[in-house]
Design a protein around this motif. Structure first.
Motif, PDB file in Angstrom:
ATOM      1  N   CYS A  84      -5.772  81.794  33.209  1.00  0.00           N
ATOM      2  CA  CYS A  84      -5.577  83.192  32.825  1.00  0.00           C
ATOM      3  C   CYS A  84      -6.786  83.665  32.016  1.00  0.00           C
ATOM      4  CB  CYS A  84      -4.296  83.343  32.014  1.00  0.00           C
ATOM      5  SG  CYS A  84      -4.066  85.018  31.390  1.00  0.00           S
ATOM      6  N   CYS A  87      -5.201  84.607  28.211  1.00  0.00           N
ATOM      7  CA  CYS A  87      -4.670  83.604  27.274  1.00  0.00           C
ATOM      8  C   CYS A  87      -5.151  82.192  27.612  1.00  0.00           C
ATOM      9  CB  CYS A  87      -3.147  83.666  27.251  1.00  0.00           C
ATOM     10  SG  CYS A  87      -2.378  83.160  28.794  1.00  0.00           S
ATOM     11  N   CYS A 108       0.660  88.017  30.965  1.00  0.00           N
ATOM     12  CA  CYS A 108      -0.462  88.888  30.593  1.00  0.00           C
ATOM     13  C   CYS A 108      -0.568  90.073  31.544  1.00  0.00           C
ATOM     14  CB  CYS A 108      -1.762  88.097  30.581  1.00  0.00           C
ATOM     15  SG  CYS A 108      -1.828  86.894  29.246  1.00  0.00           S
TER      16      CYS A 108
HETATM   17 ZN   LIG Z   1      -2.102  84.889  30.254  1.00  0.00          ZN
END
Ligand SMILES: [Zn+2]
Length: 134
Positions: A84, A87, A108
């Motif tokens: 990701c 994150c 997200c």
């Molecule tokens: Zn994420």
């Protein structure tokens, strides 16, 4: 199947998809060219305009997806594919299999949509300035 093997399969999916999109974009662009070269009467011109608009929308969608795929292939090369961007957690394989060029985990992606729902279609635009000439 390990995550690495699954990611390798996804690379094949991305490569095939890129090939298909490139062909589609070639077809659309040559169609647009032939429309503008032909004269035709008023009815034809109206039809051509409608088809031009549909084609240029398709080209826009396809070239956006193409640049997302290029991006995913770059991340595969650099070893960041499947992480990701926000994150840094591993994006679940199920999500990658559904959207092979996903750059965000579901959490997200949801957050981003919640805070910037109208930006979701425009986000890629600044990163694909090189494709804008299409
Ligand atoms: Zn994420």
């Amino acid at each position: 199947m390990s995550r690495k093997e699954a990611l390798n399969k996804l690379r094949d999916v991305l490569l095939l998809r890129r090939e298909a999109l490139r062909k589609a974009l070639d077809g659309d662009l040559s169609m647009l060219q032939s429309f503008s070269q032909e004269g035709g009467d008023v009815m034809d011109a109206a039809m051509d305009t409608a088809q031009d608009e549909i084609s240029s929308q398709l080209v826009e969608v396809e070239s956006r997806e193409l640049s997302q795929i290029e991006d995913a292939l770059n991340r595969l090369r650099s070893g960041h594919y499947g992480d990701c961007e926000n994150c840094n957690k591993a994006i679940p394989l199920a999500r990658l299999q559904a959207v092979p060029y996903a750059t965000l985990c579901i959490e997200c992606a949801r957050k981003q949509e919640k805070y910037a729902p109208r930006l979701s279609t425009g986000i890629g635009d600044s990163s694909q300035a090189s494709n804008a000439s299409l």
